[in-house]
Design an enzyme around this catalytic site. Structure first.
Site, PDB file in Angstrom:
ATOM      1  CG  HIS A  33      27.466 -67.292 -44.965  1.00 32.20           C
ATOM      2  ND1 HIS A  33      27.501 -67.468 -43.603  1.00 32.20           N
ATOM      3  CD2 HIS A  33      26.175 -67.003 -45.285  1.00 32.20           C
ATOM      4  CE1 HIS A  33      26.282 -67.286 -43.110  1.00 32.20           C
ATOM      5  NE2 HIS A  33      25.463 -67.016 -44.093  1.00 32.20           N
ATOM      6  CG  ASP A 150      18.232 -70.749 -45.611  1.00 31.99           C
ATOM      7  OD1 ASP A 150      17.615 -70.963 -44.571  1.00 31.99           O
ATOM      8  OD2 ASP A 150      19.399 -70.302 -45.634  1.00 31.99           O
ATOM      9  CD  GLN A 153      16.578 -67.332 -48.228  1.00 37.96           C
ATOM     10  OE1 GLN A 153      16.128 -66.672 -47.313  1.00 37.96           O
ATOM     11  NE2 GLN A 153      17.874 -67.594 -48.344  1.00 37.96           N
TER      12      GLN A 153
HETATM   13  O1  PAF Z   1      19.467 -66.399 -46.296  1.00 36.52           O
HETATM   14  C1  PAF Z   1      19.697 -65.286 -45.777  1.00 36.52           C
HETATM   15  O2  PAF Z   1      20.726 -65.052 -45.163  1.00 36.52           O
HETATM   16  C2  PAF Z   1      18.631 -64.194 -45.921  1.00 36.52           C
HETATM   17  O3  PAF Z   1      17.347 -64.723 -45.888  1.00 36.52           O
HETATM   18  C3  PAF Z   1      18.849 -63.317 -47.152  1.00 36.52           C
HETATM   19  C4  PAF Z   1      18.683 -64.106 -48.442  1.00 36.52           C
HETATM   20  C5  PAF Z   1      20.230 -62.674 -47.124  1.00 36.52           C
HETATM   21  C6  PAF Z   1      17.789 -62.200 -47.183  1.00 36.52           C
HETATM   22  O4  PAF Z   1      17.869 -61.402 -46.039  1.00 36.52           O
END
Ligand code: PAF
Length: 281
Positions: A33, A150, A153
């Site tokens: 992150h 992800d 996503q």
């Molecule tokens: O990847 C994540 O941490 C979550 O899926 C996100 C993009 C913050 C949405 O809740």
């Protein structure tokens, strides 16, 4: 670092800025992150992170309640990374009424792989990301950074931004890995020390599958995914999928699709912990 809990506080903090660079998270931050925050910093005139554990993207039997919430450590890491604004809405701030209006992504992209094993997951993700975008980037547009860990996503969000013509640049961050190769993930914290040692078998299986796929004749390729899943099963894993897909749409490759345009993706449970990973090749 300014901390905004409400949308009004956030909008006030962002009012002087023209191009926020945004990293959405669910907290329990790790080096992956923080690398996204560092990547975001030069892309905007203010760096914003969000922490919100989004109930909408968890199935009833999943880990919403036990998802690790590590507020003090998260704030310290964001401050050290030079994040300017942290948006940390409470549930009543982001969902003051039940969120009955939802974003439904294209099933061709969102109902396969993760969406197949976690039905409704990408509806929950798309809905909260749309709402976070409205809060953080809604008045100015800007840039948002998502990790490739992800992978699906990231693709769903890219398609959402494109199809709704949102004035947002989506930037992909590379997956950060531990020295043994395990992708960093908040869910790694659920692993026992023995499971943590074993967990590297997932990225190794993906690497092996990609290598075998690249060096096999087309007629040999069909069996490779089942063999890779069987090898993980023999080590005590319960794999959901290990599969080679096209990067462009996550569909199975045809004979024309060659390494360079492919990605191998995997999801598997080790004990009670479900891990996902992927590798472009
Ligand atoms: O990847 C994540 O941490 C979550 O899926 C996100 C993009 C913050 C949405 O809740």
């Amino acid at each position: 670092m300014l901390i905004a809990h409400t949308i009004a506080e956030l909008r006030q903090a962002l009012a002087p800025h023209r191009h926020p660079a945004f990293v959405p998270t669910m907290g329990n931050l790790h080096a992956g992150h923080i690398a996204l925050v560092h990547q975001a910093k030069p892309l905007g005139d203010v760096t914003v992170a969000s922490i919100f554990v989004n109930r909408l993207q968890f199935l009833p039997h999943e880990d919403f309640d036990s998802y690790p919430r590590t507020w003090d450590a998260d704030c310290a890491q964001l401050r050290a990374a030079g994040c300017d604004v942290l948006f940390a809405p409470r549930e009543k701030d982001l969902y003051p009424q039940p969120q009955t209006f939802k974003v439904h992504p294209d099933p061709a992209l969102a109902d396969i792989l993760e969406g197949h094993y976690r039905p409704g997951f990408f509806v929950g993700v798309s809905t909260v990301v749309m709402k976070l975008f409205a809060c953080v980037l809604g008045t100015t547009g800007g840039t948002a950074v998502f990790g490739k860990k992800d992978y699906q996503q990231l693709m769903v969000i890219r398609q959402m931004v494109q199809q709704f013509a949102l004035p947002i640049d989506i930037v992909a961050g590379e997956t950060r890995r531990a020295v043994d190769g395990l992708a960093l993930s908040s869910r790694n914290g659920y692993l026992s020390s023995q499971e943590r040692q074993e967990a590297v078998a997932l990225p190794q299986a993906l690497q092996q599958l990609a290598g075998r796929w690249a060096t096999s004749a087309p007629h040999e390729r069909d069996a490779l995914e089942a063999l890779a899943m069987e090898a993980l099963r023999a080590r005590g894993w319960q794999p959901d999928y290990l599969t080679v897909r096209r990067r462009s749409d996550l569909q199975p490759p045809t004979a024309q699709d060659q390494p360079g345009a492919l990605v191998v993706l995997g999801a598997a449970r080790l004990g009670t912990t479900r891990l996902i990973d992927n590798l472009e090749f």
